[in-house]
Every structure is written in C-alpha cells, then in structure tokens.
Write an enzyme that holds these catalytic residues in place. Structure first.
Site, PDB file in Angstrom:
ATOM      1  N   CYS A   2       0.857  -1.184   0.000  1.00  0.00           N
ATOM      2  CA  CYS A   2       0.000   0.000   0.000  1.00  0.00           C
ATOM      3  C   CYS A   2       0.888   1.228   0.000  1.00  0.00           C
ATOM      4  O   CYS A   2       2.102   1.132   0.016  1.00  0.00           O
ATOM      5  CB  CYS A   2      -0.850   0.012   1.262  1.00  0.00           C
ATOM      6  N   ARG A  28       1.056   2.084  -5.937  1.00  0.00           N
ATOM      7  CA  ARG A  28       1.321   1.070  -4.910  1.00  0.00           C
ATOM      8  C   ARG A  28       0.063   0.313  -4.506  1.00  0.00           C
ATOM      9  O   ARG A  28       0.147  -0.721  -3.843  1.00  0.00           O
ATOM     10  CB  ARG A  28       1.926   1.714  -3.657  1.00  0.00           C
ATOM     11  N   TRP A  75      -3.699  -1.674  -1.147  1.00  0.00           N
ATOM     12  CA  TRP A  75      -3.629  -2.883  -1.964  1.00  0.00           C
ATOM     13  C   TRP A  75      -3.964  -4.008  -1.007  1.00  0.00           C
ATOM     14  O   TRP A  75      -3.142  -4.454  -0.217  1.00  0.00           O
ATOM     15  CB  TRP A  75      -2.218  -3.058  -2.532  1.00  0.00           C
ATOM     16  N   ASN A 101       1.265   0.035   6.018  1.00  0.00           N
ATOM     17  CA  ASN A 101       1.640  -0.708   4.812  1.00  0.00           C
ATOM     18  C   ASN A 101       2.451  -1.914   5.260  1.00  0.00           C
ATOM     19  O   ASN A 101       3.467  -1.776   5.944  1.00  0.00           O
ATOM     20  CB  ASN A 101       2.485   0.150   3.872  1.00  0.00           C
ATOM     21  N   GLY A 102       1.994  -3.095   4.906  1.00  0.00           N
ATOM     22  CA  GLY A 102       2.713  -4.309   5.300  1.00  0.00           C
ATOM     23  C   GLY A 102       1.736  -5.408   5.677  1.00  0.00           C
ATOM     24  O   GLY A 102       0.523  -5.288   5.441  1.00  0.00           O
ATOM     25  N   GLU A 479       8.948 -19.035 -20.622  1.00  0.00           N
ATOM     26  CA  GLU A 479       8.805 -17.675 -20.089  1.00  0.00           C
ATOM     27  C   GLU A 479       9.809 -16.721 -20.729  1.00  0.00           C
ATOM     28  O   GLU A 479       9.491 -15.570 -21.019  1.00  0.00           O
ATOM     29  CB  GLU A 479       8.945 -17.676 -18.568  1.00  0.00           C
ATOM     30  N   LYS A 483       8.627 -13.311 -22.609  1.00  0.00           N
ATOM     31  CA  LYS A 483       9.124 -11.984 -22.209  1.00  0.00           C
ATOM     32  C   LYS A 483       9.800 -11.275 -23.386  1.00  0.00           C
ATOM     33  O   LYS A 483       9.506 -10.129 -23.695  1.00  0.00           O
ATOM     34  CB  LYS A 483      10.107 -12.102 -21.030  1.00  0.00           C
ATOM     35  N   GLU A 486       7.144 -10.357 -26.115  1.00  0.00           N
ATOM     36  CA  GLU A 486       6.161  -9.305 -25.836  1.00  0.00           C
ATOM     37  C   GLU A 486       6.806  -7.945 -25.636  1.00  0.00           C
ATOM     38  O   GLU A 486       6.137  -6.914 -25.797  1.00  0.00           O
ATOM     39  CB  GLU A 486       5.276  -9.704 -24.646  1.00  0.00           C
ATOM     40  N   HIS A 502      13.285 -32.920 -33.656  1.00  0.00           N
ATOM     41  CA  HIS A 502      12.109 -33.469 -34.363  1.00  0.00           C
ATOM     42  C   HIS A 502      11.438 -32.409 -35.238  1.00  0.00           C
ATOM     43  O   HIS A 502      10.231 -32.452 -35.482  1.00  0.00           O
ATOM     44  CB  HIS A 502      11.101 -34.036 -33.348  1.00  0.00           C
ATOM     45  N   LYS A 601      -2.562  -5.176 -19.202  1.00  0.00           N
ATOM     46  CA  LYS A 601      -2.072  -5.840 -17.992  1.00  0.00           C
ATOM     47  C   LYS A 601      -2.993  -6.989 -17.592  1.00  0.00           C
ATOM     48  O   LYS A 601      -2.548  -8.053 -17.161  1.00  0.00           O
ATOM     49  CB  LYS A 601      -1.954  -4.842 -16.846  1.00  0.00           C
TER      50      LYS A 601
END
Ligand code: AGP
Length: 606
Positions: A2, A28, A75, A101-102, A479, A483, A486, A502, A601
């Site tokens: 947050c 955040r 958040w 925050n935490g 991955e 990355k 994109e 093959h 996103k």
C-alpha cells in the site's frame, strides 16, 4: 503493498496536500483509500473503497479540517476492498487513527487477546489490531510515542506505520519494519511516506528510516529512536535530485526494471503465505483424482514449472492447461473428483474465469492462486492463496511470476510431506533453499545486469531467437520466449531441448542465436548433446548454467554462470537474465518496456 503518507504543517490545511500525495502513491495500490486529520481535539476521517479520484468525487477528500493528518491508498491483503476495511483505522474511542503498509503475521493471536479485553473490531484487516494495541498501551504509557513502541514490540511481520491522536494533535508517530518509510524535511511542514514520490514536490530533503526504528514528526521537528532500546538515533538528511515521476519509479527509468529489482522482496512476501491456506489447498490437491493447473500467459508458464515440482516432490501428476483451450480439451472429461488450481496474478483473466465456470458446473473443486484480494478468482474459488507481490505496473509479468513459483514450490513441498514422499532431511534442505531464494535472486541480478545489457546491444537486430531447456527449464524457456517476444517484438521459439531435433532444428542456420537454459540438475548430461546438435548446424550458442560449469562454458559462444540452486527452484533464478534481456532489448529497439504494443495488464475479454 500500500502507500501511506503523513503531513504535519503549521497553519495549513493538509487534506489537499495528503490527497495529492496519495495520487503519487496510487501505483502502490488502488482498491481503496482514506484520510484522517486532527482538529479541535477530534479526529476527522474520510475513507472508502475505489480509486482515489472516484472517492474524491463522492466525498471531497480536500475539505477535511486540520493541519496534521495521515492518508492511505490500499492494496488489500487481509479483508476485501470495502469502506470498513479501508484505512485509516481508529481505536474503540475514535481518539487514535492509524495507516499501515505491510502484513502483520501474528494478527489473529493478538486479536484474540484484544477481544478478551473487550476491544471492538470493525474490519477484517490485520492492521486494525495495531490501533487497538496502541489504545491498550496508552492506558499505561499515557504517551503516543511510547504506546506505539509498546505495540510495535508485539508485532511480527512487515509494517510502515503513521499514527495520530486527538490527545496529542501536534505530532505524527512513525514506525518501520521491512516496509519502506521516509521522512521529508520541509519548511514549517514535515512529511512521512512510503515513497518520496508523495512529497518530493514539497521537499527533496529526506531521512530514510531503517528497520526497527520509530519516531515522530511535527511541523518543525523530526526525531528517530531505536525501537529495541528507545535510544535516539542521529539520522542523515539526504538531498535527492529526483523528479516526481522518477521518484514513483524509485529512480529506475521504467516500472518493469524496478519490478525486476523488487523480486527479492516480493519473494520474501510470497514466503510469508499463511500456513493455514497452504495446508487447506494442499488438502484439496491431495484429494484430487485429476488435478489441472489452469492459467494464461506467464501464469501458464508458472503452471508448467509447477507440474514438474508436484511430480518430482510429491509424486502427483498434474496437467498444466492453457485456459482458453481447457473447455475444448478437457471440458467433457471432468467431474466431482477433478481439482482445478487456477493461477492468475490479476484474478480477472476472462479465459481463466470462463474455464473455471465450466468446471464449477461440472462439480469440480476450484482453487485459486492470485495477487489481488477481492478479485473475481478469489470469489469463485473454494479456497485461494494470495501471493502478496503488491501491484505490478509494468504490463510484462516479472515479480508476480517468481512469486507464483515460490508459492507453488511451497505447496509441492507440503504435499510431499503430507504424502510422505520425501525424507525429513530432504524437506529441511528444500525449506532452507526456499528461504535463501531472495538472496540468490539478489546475487543473480548483480551477476546478470551488465552482461545482459551488453548482449542486448548485440542481439537488437536479431530476426528470431531460440530458447531451449530440459525438464523444469523447459518452463523457463517458455517464459524467456514470452518476455522477449512481448517486449522486443522479435519472433521467438521455445522448445524442450530434446524435441528440437524433431523439426524445429530445421530453422537453424549459421549465427542463429540459440539460448540454452542449463543448470546442473538431472538433465545436465543430456543437454550437452543438444548443444552439440545446434553447434553442428552453425548456431551461435548462448548458455546460462551453473557458475563453475567449465564444460558448458567451453562449448558456448556466450556464457553466464548463475549461483547453484535446487532443481525445482531453478526457474526462479534462471528467468531473471531473460527478464533483463527482454527489458534491455525493448530499450535498445526504442520501445516502451512498461506499455508494450497490443497488450493489456489484465485481459478481461475472451
Ligand atoms: C505476461 O507478461 C503478460 N502480461 C500476460 O501473458 C499475462 O501473464 C496473462 O495475461 C495472464 O495474466 P494473469 O496472471 O493476470 O491471469
């Protein structure tokens, strides 16, 4: 993750300043927000669920009275986004207000204790426990700073706190453990915030609090003390030359690079996943006859890696499945014994939700792993786990991928223990390796950044790039491909290294860039053969392996040696150089790494 801010000013209404500061912290967390100020011995609060602009539209955050105040943008980690769960939280008497925050790990046991002392809780958050602890301590301490210190000594977990009291209306008390907290020294006005971005337009003179420090600010004073000893600490004032935008990125040129470097911390948070939820999910997975790991994009690649973890550790065969193909592929073969573990950082990906809905109608058990409290996935799951990575602003998933892998590895380990598939020493060893992951990622970032930055200059005009890995490194290759594609828009290929002969090997011609992801694990012997196949056809060999692996280094045109890591955790480490490669290739090719073309996103359409 947050964002908190506090402001103590002389003869100035701080609400508009706090509101503006919150906007700078919105990256955040943006699911709820609130402000509290003190005026005439009363605490005034405005808070609600929603984005800051929407809340301001509804209740005008700027008209709160008072020249001392605290604010928060959220958040959610504990308690879905709502008005009661929004911060600031107040004590029973409404005399103390707090923003946090935490994550407080021992909040349940503290809450029990406070309920026994007849404290009344309004929210489902972990945070509210702290303000009642302070209220309880005030009964004996009669001093806000001392009461906050007494409360902080009872907390386990991460916190940045800002606290005000109607009985001490001239100060804001602060405390920090793990979550960032900075003090801004202004002229007749002082600040405290999670990020200097919140007050950098007012002052560039900053004091950074360290873990285990508490303190307070008034309009003219800022003092810091050690929580443990109560001793005052002489703190250095740092003068920053950042713009507000730079500050939001903590000095990094893009959110993506900042998030890549946040991974040691986001993995630490993922290692704090609550035991009871890990046990609950493990229980369901253990009962499943057919277990599917369902996701899209990067989250799907995490599922591919997890299928190796579950099989190697717990002897559980699982099927990773691309969400948009689930119904077509398995829709008719699922039922009451089917367990679906859906993985989605946003918790809102339409393909995933549609597949889940189909499975639910066939009586399958739905489990979730996500980064967003209150997301649809959390509401349609029988049980879910949060990965606590905080908001990810860059469209490309980076820190959320390694956090997903960290949670999935913990699940596989628990399932192995439950099924008695590993000896105690093997379980202990893997637990140690999990705890060491943040440190290994820090080392890998240091080792990789410069060589990869140089490599991007060499590869920026590549027509195509090939990624190969065996075993769990096949997931890393997938991955790496996603990355780089994109972010740089270079068409890429990824295959299990044993499969390339093959067919795919036919694309190889002299100088074709081929990356091998080759840690020293059970596949190490075979992969050297695959390297030779490619070399024989003139490919340029780029190898990422375990530091000190001379044979691989000798057979590579480009080599990067990474720290030794347990086989099932290797994707967490080995993906890092490829996140950096994707980032630097985008920069070299003049593209915006935070907002790649054609992407969003969270993909909320099928
Ligand atoms: C990854 O970098 C992309 N942003 C995309 O592939 C993403 O992983 C995919 O859309 C799944 O998103 P989710 O984890 O929020 O469900």
């Amino acid at each position: 993750m947050c964002g908190i801010i506090g402001c103590a000013a002389k003869g100035l209404r701080v609400a508009p300043i706090l509101h503006k500061g919150l906007k700078m912290l919105e990256y955040r967390g943006y699911d709820s927000a609130g402000i509290a100020t003190v005026e005439d011995g009363v605490i005034h609060v405005k808070k609600d669920a929603g984005k800051i602009d929407e809340i301001h539209e509804r209740m005008n955050l700027d008209d709160l009275p008072g020249s001392i105040g605290i604010a928060h943008t959220r958040w959610a980690t504990h308690g879905a986004p709502s008005m009661v769960n929004a911060h600031p939280h107040l004590d029973c008497a409404g005399r103390v207000a707090l923003v946090h925050n935490g994550v407080i790990e021992n909040f349940l046991e503290l809450k029990e204790e406070l309920l026994d002392k007849r404290h009344v809780f309004k929210s489902r958050t972990d945070t509210e426990v702290i303000v009642h602890l302070i209220e309880e301590a005030m009964k004996s301490e009669r001093n806000l700073l001392k009461a906050v210190m007494a409360a902080a000594r009872r907390l386990r977990g991460s916190y940045a706190l800002a606290v005000i009291s109607a009985d001490e209306p001239d100060k804001i008390v602060l405390a920090r453990n793990e979550s960032p907290l900075a003090i801004g020294i202004g002229d007749g006005m002082n600040f405290a915030a999670s990020d200097v971005a919140a007050f950098i337009e007012h002052t560039r003179k900053v004091i950074f609090l360290d873990n285990g420090e508490v303190g307070y600010i008034t309009p003219t004073e800022a003092r810091v003390f050690k929580l443990e000893t109560g001793m005052e600490v002489e703190k250095r004032i740092v003068e920053l030359d950042w713009t507000p935008e730079m500050a939001m990125k903590s000095g990094y040129p893009h959110f993506m690079l900042k998030e890549i470097y946040e991974q040691p911390q986001s993995i630490r948070e993922a290692l704090k996943t609550q035991e009871k939820y890990l046990d609950l999910i493990t229980e369901f997975l253990d009962r499943g006859k057919d277990v599917f790991l369902l996701a899209a994009g990067t989250s799907y690649n995490a599922c591919v890696a997890a299928s190796y973890m579950f099989s190697k550790l717990a002897r559980l065969a699982t099927t990773p499945v691309i969400a948009s193909e689930f119904i077509e592929n398995y829709g008719k073969s699922i039922g009451i014994d089917t367990v679906i573990l859906a993985v989605s950082q946003s918790g809102e990906t339409a393909d995933v939700l549609a597949a889940i809905e189909h499975a639910r109608l066939s009586a399958a058990t739905i489990l979730g792993l996500t980064n967003v409290v209150g997301s649809t996935l959390t509401r349609v799951s029988r049980a879910y786990i949060l990965q606590n990575s905080g908001p990810e602003i860059g469209v490309a998933a980076t820190k959320t991928f390694t956090a997903q892998l960290t949670v999935l590895a913990q699940l596989a380990l628990r399932l192995a223990r439950k099924r008695g598939k590993l000896a105690q020493y093997e379980i202990d060893e893997l637990k140690d390796e999990l705890e060491k992951l943040p440190e290994l990622v820090e080392k890998t970032l240091k080792i990789s950044d410069e060589p990869i930055k140089r490599l991007a200059k060499e590869l920026k005009d590549a027509g195509s790039i090939f990624f190969l890995g065996r075993g769990i490194s096949y997931a890393t290759a997938l991955e790496a491909r996603l990355k780089v594609m994109e972010l740089s828009y270079i068409p890429c290929i990824a295959y299990p290294a044993g499969e390339s002969k093959h067919g795919p090997i036919s694309v190889i011609e002299p100088g074709y860039p081929v990356f091998f992801i080759a840690p020293q694990d059970s596949t190490r012997k075979q992969i050297i053969g695959n390297i030779m196949e490619m070399k024989a056809r003139g490919a340029k060999i780029y190898c990422v392996g375990t530091e000190g692996d001379e044979e691989l280094e000798e057979n590579s045109d480009w080599w990067l040696g990474l720290p030794k890591v347990n086989e099932v955790l290797s994707p967490v480490i080995y993906v890092i150089p490829f996140q950096l490669l994707a980032y630097y290739l985008a920069v070299e090719r003049g593209y915006d790494p935070d907002k790649p073309r054609n992407l969003a996103k969270s993909v909320t359409v099928q």
